[in-house]
Design a protein around this motif. Structure first.
Motif, short mmCIF file in Angstrom:
data_model
loop_
_atom_site.label_atom_id
_atom_site.label_comp_id
_atom_site.label_asym_id
_atom_site.label_seq_id
_atom_site.Cartn_x
_atom_site.Cartn_y
_atom_site.Cartn_z
N PHE A 192 39.67 -60.35 -38.91
CA PHE A 192 38.90 -59.18 -38.51
C PHE A 192 37.68 -59.57 -37.70
O PHE A 192 37.08 -60.62 -37.90
N GLY A 193 37.29 -58.68 -36.79
CA GLY A 193 36.00 -58.79 -36.12
C GLY A 193 34.90 -58.23 -37.01
O GLY A 193 35.16 -57.74 -38.11
N LYS A 194 33.66 -58.30 -36.53
CA LYS A 194 32.52 -57.84 -37.32
C LYS A 194 32.37 -56.33 -37.31
O LYS A 194 31.64 -55.77 -38.11
N PHE A 248 36.84 -51.66 -36.75
CA PHE A 248 37.13 -53.08 -36.83
C PHE A 248 38.38 -53.39 -36.00
O PHE A 248 39.41 -52.73 -36.13
N SER A 274 46.48 -60.97 -35.56
CA SER A 274 47.28 -61.87 -36.36
C SER A 274 48.31 -62.58 -35.51
O SER A 274 48.72 -62.07 -34.46
N GLN A 285 34.28 -67.71 -34.42
CA GLN A 285 34.93 -66.43 -34.57
C GLN A 285 36.11 -66.31 -33.64
O GLN A 285 35.98 -66.47 -32.42
N LYS A 303 47.99 -64.21 -41.62
CA LYS A 303 46.60 -63.85 -41.85
C LYS A 303 46.16 -62.85 -40.80
O LYS A 303 46.45 -63.00 -39.62
N ILE A 304 45.45 -61.86 -41.26
CA ILE A 304 44.83 -60.91 -40.34
C ILE A 304 43.36 -61.28 -40.25
O ILE A 304 42.67 -61.33 -41.25
N TYR A 330 49.71 -59.75 -32.56
CA TYR A 330 49.70 -58.41 -33.15
C TYR A 330 48.26 -58.03 -33.40
O TYR A 330 47.49 -58.82 -33.96
#
Lengths: 114, 113
Positions: B103-105, B89, B93, B2, B100-101, B32
């Motif tokens: 995301f965390g969980k 969330f 990026s 992750q 691509k962005i 960002y």
């Protein structure tokens, strides 16, 4: 109301069925996305379309087939899915693919595969 | 592996107090960062963002702090209100690399009355 509309909101389908998720954005954006949100996992990017052309496919199984007939509409065609494909599928759009442009999400389509 | 980690699955905060949501990242190319808020049965909505050239960005009750050396960012909500109960969330990026962005969980925030 984010300007991104998804239908249906809930879908239950058998493993042999064929169904489609629909997304429409009213924001004049040029980029559209499909994300998958499974329980206890990060949002996963599935597909990216820019100006109706698929520019990214993140190793998504072929049982998921996207279609972008124009810059306002995005479909996700589903066939022979597995129970582990049950998840929340989120459509999103942004002005273009440049980061720094806010991504606007739809409300999502809850998919249950039985 | 992750790249964006939100180590607290949930957080409970008394109404009126400060809520602090934390996020760590591993990719030093990220420049960002964004926070999204999600209510049940709705899609995520954009909340606030910060570029790596800044260490703080404020918008009303929401402030995002970025510590690049620690690869850590946090979202502060003050004062916390009942409507802030949602999943938050963190996302990141690398604009110079690809767009691509990641995301965390997510962290579920409960505002207690």
């Amino acid at each position: 109301e984010t300007g991104v509309t998804q239908t249906p909101r809930h879908l239950v389908m058998g493993m042999t069925n064929k169904k489609s998720l629909k997304c429409e954005q009213h924001l004049g954006h040029n980029a559209m996305y499909w994300y998958k949100q499974s329980a206890k996992k990060p949002l996963e990017l599935m597909f990216v379309y820019s100006l109706e052309e698929r520019v990214e496919n993140n190793s998504v199984p072929s049982r998921f087939s996207p279609e972008c007939p124009n810059s306002s509409h995005l479909f996700l065609h589903l066939h022979t899915l597995q129970p582990e494909d049950s998840a929340l599928y989120l459509c999103a759009s942004s002005q273009d693919r440049s980061v720094g442009n806010t991504i606007y999400f739809g409300e999502g389509s809850w998919l249950t595969v039985v | 592996d992750q790249q964006v980690k939100q180590n607290s699955p949930s957080l409970s905060v008394q109404e009126g107090r400060i809520s602090i949501l934390n996020c760590d990242y591993t990719n030093s190319m990220f420049d960002y960062f964004l926070w999204y808020k999600k209510y049940p049965a709705e899609g995520p909505t954009f909340l606030i963002s910060i570029s790596s050239i800044k260490d703080k960005n404020e918008d009303g009750r929401f402030t995002v702090f970025l510590n690049k050396s620690a690869k850590h960012l946090s979202l502060h909500i003050v004062p916390s209100q009942p409507g802030d109960s949602a999943v938050y969330f963190c996302a990141a990026s690398a604009r110079n690399r690809d767009d691509k962005i990641i995301f965390g969980k997510g962290t579920r925030l409960h505002i207690l009355p």
